[in-house]
Design a protein around this motif. Structure first.
Motif, PDB file in Angstrom:
ATOM      1  N   ILE A 120      19.186  47.719 -84.630  1.00 52.66           N
ATOM      2  CA  ILE A 120      20.354  47.104 -83.994  1.00 52.66           C
ATOM      3  C   ILE A 120      21.184  48.167 -83.278  1.00 52.66           C
ATOM      4  O   ILE A 120      21.578  48.007 -82.119  1.00 52.66           O
ATOM      5  N   GLY A 121      21.449  49.280 -83.973  1.00 52.22           N
ATOM      6  CA  GLY A 121      22.223  50.354 -83.367  1.00 52.22           C
ATOM      7  C   GLY A 121      21.518  50.956 -82.164  1.00 52.22           C
ATOM      8  O   GLY A 121      22.159  51.304 -81.164  1.00 52.22           O
ATOM      9  N   ALA A 122      20.199  51.083 -82.246  1.00 52.69           N
ATOM     10  CA  ALA A 122      19.426  51.651 -81.139  1.00 52.69           C
ATOM     11  C   ALA A 122      19.579  50.801 -79.887  1.00 52.69           C
ATOM     12  O   ALA A 122      19.742  51.320 -78.772  1.00 52.69           O
ATOM     13  N   HIS A 123      19.531  49.485 -80.050  1.00 55.54           N
ATOM     14  CA  HIS A 123      19.648  48.603 -78.882  1.00 55.54           C
ATOM     15  C   HIS A 123      21.077  48.568 -78.346  1.00 55.54           C
ATOM     16  O   HIS A 123      21.295  48.626 -77.137  1.00 55.54           O
ATOM     17  N   LEU A 124      22.049  48.482 -79.250  1.00 55.97           N
ATOM     18  CA  LEU A 124      23.440  48.405 -78.799  1.00 55.97           C
ATOM     19  C   LEU A 124      23.837  49.662 -78.022  1.00 55.97           C
ATOM     20  O   LEU A 124      24.522  49.569 -76.997  1.00 55.97           O
ATOM     21  N   MET A 125      23.413  50.827 -78.472  1.00 50.59           N
ATOM     22  CA  MET A 125      23.761  52.048 -77.752  1.00 50.59           C
ATOM     23  C   MET A 125      23.038  52.114 -76.416  1.00 50.59           C
ATOM     24  O   MET A 125      23.603  52.576 -75.414  1.00 50.59           O
ATOM     25  N   HIS A 126      21.784  51.636 -76.383  1.00 49.53           N
ATOM     26  CA  HIS A 126      21.039  51.616 -75.119  1.00 49.53           C
ATOM     27  C   HIS A 126      21.802  50.809 -74.070  1.00 49.53           C
ATOM     28  O   HIS A 126      21.900  51.232 -72.904  1.00 49.53           O
TER      29      HIS A 126
END
Length: 274
Positions: free
Chosen positions: A67-73
């Motif tokens: 989730i964090g990986a996508h949100l930061m992307h």
């Protein structure tokens, strides 16, 4: 001479009704499995941890990490995607950022440990081992899919992309992880070590190399990562990593934080009394 550019063909699973699966996805799954396996292995060595709590961390951290990986992307690197697709934030599969994955996974682990009323550092030390092993497979996926192209170069490790020789940042991180990061953590954890040491070593090794490599990111494509005052979001995170790593190593020895058992070889036995 430079390294050849090649890609691995997807695997056809249409006979199973699953269509095709690309190798990047395969390596991501392999990274999760390998990382969790390595983490479980070192957790079982004991130390100042609660095993039931430790074994829950991967289940939480993997989910919050993605989730964090996508949100930061989306939010940090490509906010323009939200104008093109208002639902992009919930499409977790549509782009990931490794630094965002670190932050998301760590936040998930922190929430779990806070809920269980456990100190964070002994667990983060062991997470560092799991992340490193996972990183080998993850960056292997990046190196074979060439999804982190850098600027054009004459460097001997440059890859002959279709439009010319370029730095391949995924390949560079793979080499760094295999030759430096993983061996360093293995050497340190073969003997007893103070709480915070493994996390500190990971941070002060990975932070600088990632900070430097991001200067080599390609800026001549249409889909270019955002920069703020000439630095990428990952580079700001790396500065925090470096400072945190130095502080962890210094404080672990100044305050003589508890010693943890060796994670490889024979299990350390407590000294005899009398």
């Amino acid at each position: 001479m430079h390294l050849p550019y090649f890609t691995l063909p997807p695997i056809d699973l249409s006979a199973l009704g699953l269509g095709q699966i690309d190798w990047f996805t395969i390596f991501v799954f392999a990274a999760v499995i390998a990382g969790v396996t390595a983490y479980d292995r070192v957790v079982n060595r004991g130390g100042d941890i609660d095993l039931p709590t430790a074994r829950l961390i991967p289940e939480v951290a993997v989910v919050t990490g993605f989730i964090g990986a996508h949100l930061m992307h989306v939010l940090a690197y490509h906010p323009e995607l939200m104008r093109e697709d208002p639902l992009i934030l919930i499409k977790i599969w549509a782009g990931i950022s490794s630094i965002g994955g670190f932050i998301g996974g760590l936040l998930g682990a922190a929430i779990l440990l806070r809920w269980r009323k456990k100190p964070m550092l002994p667990y983060v030390d062991r997470i560092a081992i799991g992340i490193t092993i996972a990183w080998i497979f993850g960056r292997l996926g990046c190196a074979t899919s060439h999804d982190h192209p850098g600027s054009k170069t004459d460097f001997f490790l440059g890859v002959a992309f279709p439009d010319g020789v370029r730095h391949d940042l995924g390949l560079y991180e793979l080499i760094f992880t295999v030759l430096i990061l993983a061996p360093a953590l293995f050497i340190v954890s073969r003997r007893r070590w103070r709480t915070g040491t493994l996390a500190g070593v990971w941070l002060i090794l990975y932070g600088p190399i990632r900070f430097i490599l991001d200067f080599l990111r390609a800026d001549d494509f249409g889909f270019v990562d955002a920069r703020y005052f000439n630095l990428t979001p990952a580079q700001y995170a790396c500065l925090v990593m470096i400072i945190a790593g130095v502080l962890l190593l210094a404080m672990s020895h100044i305050h003589k934080w508890p010693m943890q058992p060796a994670l490889w070889g024979k299990i350390n036995q407590p000294p005899r009394q009398g």
